[in-house]
Design a protein around this motif. Sequence first.
Motif, short mmCIF file in Angstrom:
data_model
loop_
_atom_site.label_atom_id
_atom_site.label_comp_id
_atom_site.label_asym_id
_atom_site.label_seq_id
_atom_site.Cartn_x
_atom_site.Cartn_y
_atom_site.Cartn_z
N HIS A 158 0.86 -1.18 0.00
CA HIS A 158 0.00 0.00 0.00
C HIS A 158 0.90 1.23 0.00
N ILE A 165 3.55 0.50 2.84
CA ILE A 165 3.33 -0.69 3.67
C ILE A 165 3.55 -1.91 2.80
N THR A 175 6.42 -0.99 7.55
CA THR A 175 5.91 0.34 7.22
C THR A 175 7.09 1.29 7.10
N ALA A 195 -2.57 -6.57 3.04
CA ALA A 195 -2.51 -5.56 4.09
C ALA A 195 -3.22 -4.32 3.57
N PRO A 197 -5.04 -0.68 4.68
CA PRO A 197 -5.30 0.29 5.75
C PRO A 197 -6.72 0.83 5.69
N THR A 203 -5.75 2.26 11.23
CA THR A 203 -5.71 0.81 11.44
C THR A 203 -5.32 0.10 10.15
N LEU A 204 -4.85 -1.13 10.30
CA LEU A 204 -4.39 -1.93 9.17
C LEU A 204 -4.99 -3.32 9.27
N THR A 218 -2.09 1.19 13.54
CA THR A 218 -0.91 1.48 12.72
C THR A 218 0.16 2.27 13.49
#
Length: 310
Positions: A158, A165, A175, A195, A197, A203-204, A218
Amino acid sequence: MAPSRGPQALARTLHKTLSNHRGPVHVVRYAKGSAKYVLSGGQDRTIRLWNPDLGTEIKVFEAHGYEVLSISVSHDNTKFASSGGDRSVFLWDVTAGVTTRRLSGHMGKVHAVELNADATVLASGSYDSTVRLWDLRAPARAPIQILEEARDAVQTLHVDATTIIAGSVDGHVRTYDLRKGELRSDFIGQPVTSAVPSADGTTLLVSTLDSHVRLFDTTSGKLLNAFTGHNHTSYRCRACFGHTEATVVCGDEDGAVWAWDLVDATVLQPNPPPKVHDKVITWTEHHPIDAGEMITASADGTVKVWRHSS
């Protein structure tokens, strides 16, 4: 918005089946904005553009010599990136239907490709355990940075304004804060297959090959919740948030789509959910704005569009 009595039921009524791929479909992504189109990529080396409302195929993009494993659509829907068994990342012009760039350098298949918000930077994650960052404005074909911390294949990425990430088979979610030059590594202990977010980045949602989806804070890396019941031990499956992030959704290896309440992690009815694909569900994605639509892709060769029964 979801009613106060809890999360809205998942869109479980089959609206259309998109079945032109020959062989497994590995990824399906909504277009940006109002998301009236979807792009799917498969084992047959093609990427297909669909109108999910009508269930019609609009265009086929052919240039890959191997399977397509990942697609990322630009913010304005004019281009997209794709990757897979070719070891190269392909950049496409949607209207012309041709590749505009091919970025090579990875030593193995490229499992994940992700554009940043304005499609100026692209990140690619590979079987070769590296993440490569590419500046799409620069004429140079070499990556601007190579992240080599992973010890096994990178399966999911991400990208946002300042962070990347990366989830790996080595059991870590890493991260990278590009602005500060810092890396935080969270050890989950099981191969990571997705993964995702939350919209606000606090949050993830992480899916792993021990049949778990976990929600992490996170900032602290603290485990907030775990979602179980589904079967996920061998293949890359993707979990996502449902509408307004009140639920968690994941397709599994038995061909069922599971949904949980985000807060208390209970399985939403029906429990267990029915088998809706003949093989593993490789990708699940909720419509970005419409409460009543989501899409699934499967190794059974189909993409299915789900809606609420009207």
